[in-house]
Design an enzyme around this catalytic site. Sequence first.
Site, PDB file in Angstrom:
ATOM      1  N   HIS A  56     -39.126  96.986  56.268  1.00  0.00           N
ATOM      2  CA  HIS A  56     -38.410  97.095  57.540  1.00  0.00           C
ATOM      3  C   HIS A  56     -38.395  98.581  57.909  1.00  0.00           C
ATOM      4  O   HIS A  56     -37.542  99.323  57.438  1.00  0.00           O
ATOM      5  CB  HIS A  56     -36.982  96.571  57.414  1.00  0.00           C
ATOM      6  CG  HIS A  56     -36.878  95.137  57.003  1.00  0.00           C
ATOM      7  ND1 HIS A  56     -36.745  94.105  57.913  1.00  0.00           N
ATOM      8  CD2 HIS A  56     -36.886  94.562  55.779  1.00  0.00           C
ATOM      9  CE1 HIS A  56     -36.665  92.949  57.257  1.00  0.00           C
ATOM     10  NE2 HIS A  56     -36.753  93.204  55.969  1.00  0.00           N
ATOM     11  N   PHE A  57     -39.346  99.009  58.739  1.00  0.00           N
ATOM     12  CA  PHE A  57     -39.434 100.420  59.096  1.00  0.00           C
ATOM     13  C   PHE A  57     -38.544 100.778  60.292  1.00  0.00           C
ATOM     14  O   PHE A  57     -38.544 101.917  60.741  1.00  0.00           O
ATOM     15  CB  PHE A  57     -40.883 100.819  59.338  1.00  0.00           C
ATOM     16  CG  PHE A  57     -41.630 101.184  58.071  1.00  0.00           C
ATOM     17  CD1 PHE A  57     -41.011 101.140  56.835  1.00  0.00           C
ATOM     18  CD2 PHE A  57     -42.956 101.587  58.120  1.00  0.00           C
ATOM     19  CE1 PHE A  57     -41.682 101.471  55.664  1.00  0.00           C
ATOM     20  CE2 PHE A  57     -43.645 101.927  56.956  1.00  0.00           C
ATOM     21  CZ  PHE A  57     -43.008 101.869  55.735  1.00  0.00           C
ATOM     22  N   ARG A  58     -37.810  99.821  60.836  1.00  0.00           N
ATOM     23  CA  ARG A  58     -36.667 100.046  61.739  1.00  0.00           C
ATOM     24  C   ARG A  58     -37.014 100.481  63.156  1.00  0.00           C
ATOM     25  O   ARG A  58     -36.102 100.659  63.962  1.00  0.00           O
ATOM     26  CB  ARG A  58     -35.694 101.050  61.134  1.00  0.00           C
ATOM     27  CG  ARG A  58     -35.128 100.676  59.762  1.00  0.00           C
ATOM     28  CD  ARG A  58     -34.493  99.323  59.747  1.00  0.00           C
ATOM     29  NE  ARG A  58     -33.681  99.086  58.551  1.00  0.00           N
ATOM     30  CZ  ARG A  58     -33.231  97.905  58.172  1.00  0.00           C
ATOM     31  NH1 ARG A  58     -33.523  96.834  58.896  1.00  0.00           N
ATOM     32  NH2 ARG A  58     -32.497  97.772  57.095  1.00  0.00           N
ATOM     33  N   ASP A  73     -38.991  94.549  50.286  1.00  0.00           N
ATOM     34  CA  ASP A  73     -37.918  94.346  51.263  1.00  0.00           C
ATOM     35  C   ASP A  73     -37.244  95.679  51.564  1.00  0.00           C
ATOM     36  O   ASP A  73     -36.010  95.771  51.649  1.00  0.00           O
ATOM     37  CB  ASP A  73     -36.909  93.315  50.772  1.00  0.00           C
ATOM     38  CG  ASP A  73     -35.970  92.817  51.877  1.00  0.00           C
ATOM     39  OD1 ASP A  73     -36.234  93.114  53.064  1.00  0.00           O
ATOM     40  OD2 ASP A  73     -34.962  92.155  51.555  1.00  0.00           O
ATOM     41  N   HIS A 121     -43.643  93.362  52.665  1.00  0.00           N
ATOM     42  CA  HIS A 121     -42.289  93.134  53.176  1.00  0.00           C
ATOM     43  C   HIS A 121     -41.531  94.452  53.290  1.00  0.00           C
ATOM     44  O   HIS A 121     -40.885  94.906  52.351  1.00  0.00           O
ATOM     45  CB  HIS A 121     -41.537  92.190  52.235  1.00  0.00           C
ATOM     46  CG  HIS A 121     -40.286  91.623  52.814  1.00  0.00           C
ATOM     47  ND1 HIS A 121     -39.867  90.339  52.545  1.00  0.00           N
ATOM     48  CD2 HIS A 121     -39.353  92.139  53.635  1.00  0.00           C
ATOM     49  CE1 HIS A 121     -38.733  90.101  53.183  1.00  0.00           C
ATOM     50  NE2 HIS A 121     -38.394  91.202  53.849  1.00  0.00           N
ATOM     51  N   HIS A 174     -30.716 101.947  55.169  1.00  0.00           N
ATOM     52  CA  HIS A 174     -29.567 102.270  56.008  1.00  0.00           C
ATOM     53  C   HIS A 174     -29.058 103.633  55.576  1.00  0.00           C
ATOM     54  O   HIS A 174     -29.294 104.061  54.438  1.00  0.00           O
ATOM     55  CB  HIS A 174     -28.444 101.240  55.841  1.00  0.00           C
ATOM     56  CG  HIS A 174     -28.836  99.840  56.180  1.00  0.00           C
ATOM     57  ND1 HIS A 174     -28.920  99.383  57.474  1.00  0.00           N
ATOM     58  CD2 HIS A 174     -29.176  98.793  55.388  1.00  0.00           C
ATOM     59  CE1 HIS A 174     -29.283  98.100  57.464  1.00  0.00           C
ATOM     60  NE2 HIS A 174     -29.460  97.725  56.210  1.00  0.00           N
ATOM     61  N   HIS A 198     -37.402  83.599  54.777  1.00  0.00           N
ATOM     62  CA  HIS A 198     -36.159  84.071  54.141  1.00  0.00           C
ATOM     63  C   HIS A 198     -35.318  82.828  53.901  1.00  0.00           C
ATOM     64  O   HIS A 198     -34.762  82.245  54.833  1.00  0.00           O
ATOM     65  CB  HIS A 198     -35.430  85.047  55.069  1.00  0.00           C
ATOM     66  CG  HIS A 198     -34.114  85.528  54.551  1.00  0.00           C
ATOM     67  ND1 HIS A 198     -33.815  86.865  54.432  1.00  0.00           N
ATOM     68  CD2 HIS A 198     -33.001  84.872  54.130  1.00  0.00           C
ATOM     69  CE1 HIS A 198     -32.584  87.006  53.957  1.00  0.00           C
ATOM     70  NE2 HIS A 198     -32.077  85.796  53.778  1.00  0.00           N
ATOM     71  N   ASN A 207     -37.206  91.818  62.548  1.00  0.00           N
ATOM     72  CA  ASN A 207     -35.810  91.966  62.977  1.00  0.00           C
ATOM     73  C   ASN A 207     -35.477  93.400  63.361  1.00  0.00           C
ATOM     74  O   ASN A 207     -34.618  94.061  62.785  1.00  0.00           O
ATOM     75  CB  ASN A 207     -34.844  91.445  61.908  1.00  0.00           C
ATOM     76  CG  ASN A 207     -35.083  92.031  60.530  1.00  0.00           C
ATOM     77  OD1 ASN A 207     -36.184  92.451  60.212  1.00  0.00           O
ATOM     78  ND2 ASN A 207     -34.046  92.035  59.715  1.00  0.00           N
TER      79      ASN A 207
END
Length: 432
Positions: A55-57, A290, A53, A294, A171, A87
């Site tokens: 989020h490498f963006r 997760d 899980h 940012h 989720h 996402n």
Amino acid sequence: MLIRSATLPDGSQRDVRVSGDSIAAVGRDLEPGDDRVLDAAGKRLFPGAIDVHVHFRQPGYPHKETWETGSRAAAAGGVTTVVDQPNTDPPTVDGAAFDQKAEFAADSLIDWGINGGVTADWDPDSLLARRLFALGEVFLADSTGDMGIDTDLFAEAVDAATEAGVPVTVHAEDATKFNEDARARDDADAWSAYRTAEAEAAAVERACAIARDRDARIHIAHTSTPEGIDIASEAGMTTEVTPHHLLLSRKDLDELGTLGRMNPPLRRESRRRKVYERVADGTVDMIATDHAPHTRAEKDASIWDAPSGVPGVETMLPLLLAEARDPDTPLSYERVRDLTAATPAAVFDVPQKGAIEPGRDADLVLVDTTETTEIGGEALQTDCGWTPFEGFEGIFPEWTMVRGTVVYDADAADPFGAHDGQNVRDADGELL
């Protein structure tokens, strides 16, 4: 390479021979032959961690993280496989978006998987025809990317994924259980007060009921409450817990401020302790980060305007190893191995990963558990340059190997080696 006299997670000492991409032999007093011999006496050798899980963006938000910077952070933390969530911008909800993300993933230093997402506009036919790791995380409430869906669409997605033989991750938050009265507050704890523990429990129960009705299996992502964990476990579903829900609670929010805003949010200390108990006793199946970076500038906003998410891929294994080293905690090195490698590989059917055994990929992490390092955000490889675990102690890798190639060497002038990560689903579920 012959790794000599390494201590494995179960405490036994073994030699490990690496040949090409794979582990060729594990035993005592292996003959070195022409192998390069590495003396690992007094060190511990772990299978590379599988973080299901992150989020490498990319695409859409490369200023937060890229596949190159994220995979370097992972390697520096002993993670050898990551699974990216849908996402991004565009969201990974059709075959073309999957193909675009896979092009970015080609920059990864480590192996990877890509999850597909579900929205009202998704194209299940083209998406499920790709080499997906899983479908999900399927959002039952809006989070970063506004991909929340209703129960009917979730049921359709479970049906489509089950027919295609693709796992489903969820989720689980129920927005109807959010506490709107908390909207009147502006303190750091307001986000936790708003996205209630009851919202998670209700969504887990509903998602598990839908899965049971279809004789399907689902995996609940980032469970943050003992209630959610117990509901999923009793329903025969699997769960993951993040390091931040394991080690942080609402009592830390005064210091963290908006750096501590994430979905689901931090819970009360009493719940955190019960979550830890379930991680230690085997009720929880795995740890996943997760990892959701940012920038500090983005986080420098009100509790209602700051984005949700924290980095974690680089600090997961070091934090858990430090916990296992502490005689006052119930975590063992074997349990850390299972939480980060063996069980993720088993649950998501990645048989070439997750264990130090002949025939498995040579994904290995060497650590000296006698040495700890104070974690500082500015010293980490993640592009965002901060961590919610500032000041915690961690046990970081001396080196990390992916399929026989050392991709990170802490003592080298340039610690990162050249390596092309690959989609773990390209192995067709067979041992390489």
